[in-house]
Design a protein around this motif. Structure first.
Motif, PDB file in Angstrom:
ATOM      1  N   HIS A  70       0.801  -1.227  -0.012  1.00  0.00           N
ATOM      2  CA  HIS A  70       0.037   0.093  -0.011  1.00  0.00           C
ATOM      3  C   HIS A  70       0.842   1.424  -0.224  1.00  0.00           C
ATOM      4  CE1 HIS A  70      -3.349  -2.661   0.996  1.00  0.00           C
ATOM      5  NE2 HIS A  70      -2.735  -3.126   1.995  1.00  0.00           N
ATOM      6  N   GLU A  72       0.549   4.158   0.123  1.00  0.00           N
ATOM      7  CA  GLU A  72       0.191   5.391   1.428  1.00  0.00           C
ATOM      8  C   GLU A  72       0.764   4.927   2.538  1.00  0.00           C
ATOM      9  OE1 GLU A  72      -3.211   2.529   0.895  1.00  0.00           O
ATOM     10  OE2 GLU A  72      -2.252   3.771  -0.742  1.00  0.00           O
ATOM     11  N   GLN A  73       0.980   3.918   2.952  1.00  0.00           N
ATOM     12  CA  GLN A  73       1.326   3.216   4.355  1.00  0.00           C
ATOM     13  C   GLN A  73       2.782   3.458   4.218  1.00  0.00           C
ATOM     14  OE1 GLN A  73       0.012  -0.689   4.802  1.00  0.00           O
ATOM     15  NE2 GLN A  73      -2.137   0.010   5.639  1.00  0.00           N
TER      16      GLN A  73
END
Length: 145
Positions: A70, A72-73
């Protein structure tokens, strides 16, 4: 009355059957993983973090890499993948295919793109053991005459 050659041939047949079964059981998990990754895998950018020696002579180089599933993580998952087309240098990016249900199950895109519907072990195990049986069985039968 059965001769000695028949008994030896039966033992060779049993040995080859057991050897083929063990070979299939050993190679099946890798082939199954490759099929699953090819069918359900997702791609991610891997960053090479280090090289590991191949497990056996002639095997692809193993590369420890970090992937972000992910973007965004923060943080990355570290996995070990095999590669042989081109070995990435430490810090270099390359494409990795991972299992979305178990991201630790991953391979480099060059290995997955090369795998077939049946894994390498699936295709090689039976003919190798059949050849061993035919050659040694033929020799034993000829020697018993």
């Amino acid at each position: 009355m059965p001769n000695r050659g028949d008994a030896v041939l039966r033992y060779w047949a049993l040995f080859c059957a057991v050897g083929a079964a063990i070979s299939a059981l050993v190679s099946f998990p890798r082939a199954q993983r490759e099929r699953r990754l090819k069918k359900h895998g997702r791609t991610a950018t891997g960053i090479c973090r280090g090289h590991l020696n191949p497990k056996a002579e002639g095997e692809p180089m193993r590369v420890r890499c970090g992937i972000r599933i992910h973007p965004e993580q923060k943080g990355e998952i570290w996995v070990v993948v095999r590669t042989h087309d081109r070995i990435p240098q430490v810090g270099e990016q390359f494409t990795v295919v991972y299992d979305p249900e178990d991201p630790l199950q991953a391979e480099s895109l060059d290995v997955i793109g090369e795998s077939r519907t049946w894994g390498y072990g699936d295709l090689v195990s039976l003919p190798v053991w059949a050849s061993i049986f035919l050659v040694y069985g033929g020799c034993m039968a000829a020697a018993s005459d």
